[in-house]
Each structure stands twice: as C-alpha cells, then as structure tokens.
Motif scaffolding. Structure first.
Motif, PDB file in Angstrom:
ATOM      1  N   LYS A 131     -13.481 -33.983  38.396  1.00 29.12           N
ATOM      2  CA  LYS A 131     -14.385 -33.183  37.573  1.00 29.12           C
ATOM      3  C   LYS A 131     -13.936 -33.296  36.124  1.00 29.12           C
ATOM      4  O   LYS A 131     -12.905 -33.877  35.819  1.00 29.12           O
ATOM      5  CB  LYS A 131     -14.374 -31.720  38.019  1.00 29.12           C
ATOM      6  CG  LYS A 131     -14.896 -31.519  39.430  1.00 29.12           C
ATOM      7  CD  LYS A 131     -14.843 -30.062  39.810  1.00 29.12           C
ATOM      8  CE  LYS A 131     -15.326 -29.869  41.247  1.00 29.12           C
ATOM      9  NZ  LYS A 131     -15.170 -28.485  41.679  1.00 29.12           N
ATOM     10  N   SER A 132     -14.708 -32.705  35.246  1.00 27.61           N
ATOM     11  CA  SER A 132     -14.342 -32.759  33.835  1.00 27.61           C
ATOM     12  C   SER A 132     -13.028 -32.024  33.594  1.00 27.61           C
ATOM     13  O   SER A 132     -12.660 -31.107  34.326  1.00 27.61           O
ATOM     14  CB  SER A 132     -15.450 -32.153  32.963  1.00 27.61           C
ATOM     15  OG  SER A 132     -15.625 -30.797  33.296  1.00 27.61           O
ATOM     16  N   THR A 133     -12.323 -32.447  32.585  1.00 28.67           N
ATOM     17  CA  THR A 133     -11.022 -31.884  32.241  1.00 28.67           C
ATOM     18  C   THR A 133     -11.180 -30.450  31.752  1.00 28.67           C
ATOM     19  O   THR A 133     -12.108 -30.133  31.013  1.00 28.67           O
ATOM     20  CB  THR A 133     -10.367 -32.726  31.133  1.00 28.67           C
ATOM     21  OG1 THR A 133     -10.286 -34.078  31.595  1.00 28.67           O
ATOM     22  CG2 THR A 133      -8.984 -32.217  30.796  1.00 28.67           C
TER      23      THR A 133
END
Length: 167
Positions: free
Chosen positions: A121-123
């Motif tokens: 997933k996104s950071t």
C-alpha cells in the motif's frame, strides 16, 4: 544479541542452575538432586520461617566463600517463584536476537501486524503506524500494556520490514 558474547550463555545457564539448587533447598528443605530425600533441619519449612531459611542459606553460602546478601537472595527467590529457572537468568541474556530487544512481545506482534498490513500500500509515516499499533494492542489486550519508548517504536519496524526482516 548486542553486547552479549555467545560464550557467556553457558555460564548464565550454569549460574541459573546453581541458584536453582540453593533456592529449591530454601523453599522445600530438600536438595534438588534428591527431591524425595530428607529435609535439612535448617531449611525445614514445617519448623522454620522463610526468613530463617533465607538467613541460613546466606550464612551457608558465606561459609563456603560465596557472599550473597539477604536482599539478593530474596530477589532471586522471588524471580524464581514468579518465572521459574528463566527468572534466574539476567534479563539482557533472555532477549531474542530479533531486533525487538526488550519490547513487550504483544507490542511487537501488533506492530508487525500493522506493518505487514501496510505492505503493498502507499507509504505512511511511522507516527501513523504507531497509532494503529496502539489501537490494536488496546483492542486485543486492553489498556495498560506497557508500550516501548517513542524512539524504540520508531526503530522497531526496520527490524521486521522485508529489507530488515531477520532470516
């Protein structure tokens, strides 16, 4: 393990077994080597108080050339009663070399779960991961679980992220 020589581990085990022999004698009056043997008069729990038995052990150890204070003996006895023989091993020698150090294993498990859930997933920031972990720990174990220091909580994810995950 940081700062702990592997060569010291056998000595730690030997020392824990030494303490166990003496503490079992204080607690039961019997030798750990002969559990069904006779009760030693100076350690007989039916006749002597715990304090009397502890003082007798301190005197016995001093006479054999090993000076141990009553406070140290009492502390070791309490640890032995609470944790068994593992309680007689110095805490720094009990940590698993997994990068988590002495952090509460419930906190480490929750943080690992949060980090693993974020994979792909996104950071997000370490602060977001920390807040998610705190909510998860409280949901699973209730309030009162001792959290690691803020610095440790920021360091821990690196110990088990794919690049830092121990083999």
């Amino acid at each position: 393990m940081r700062g702990v020589s592997v060569f010291r581990l056998p000595k730690a085990v030997e020392r824990a077994e030494w303490w166990q022999r003496h503490l079992v004698e204080v607690l039961t009056g019997r030798s750990v080597d002969v559990p069904d043997g006779p009760v030693k008069a100076e350690y007989d729990p039916q006749v002597r108080s715990l304090r009397q038995r502890e003082l007798a052990k301190v005197a016995e150890l001093a006479a054999s050339g090993t000076a141990v204070s009553l406070t140290v003996l009492q502390d070791m006895r309490a640890r032995f009663e609470r944790e068994g023989i593992l309680g007689l091993v110095a805490p720094r020698l009990r940590t698993v070399p997994d990068g988590a150090g002495r952090a509460d294993r419930r906190v480490v498990a929750a943080l690992r779960q949060v980090v693993d859930g974020q994979t792909g997933k996104s950071t997000v920031s370490a602060q977001v991961l920390r807040r998610r972990m705190e909510r998860l720990v409280e949901a699973e174990h209730g309030p009162g679980v001792p959290l690691a220091s803020r610095a440790t909580l920021y360091r821990l994810p690196a110990a088990f992220t794919p690049a830092g995950r121990p083999a």
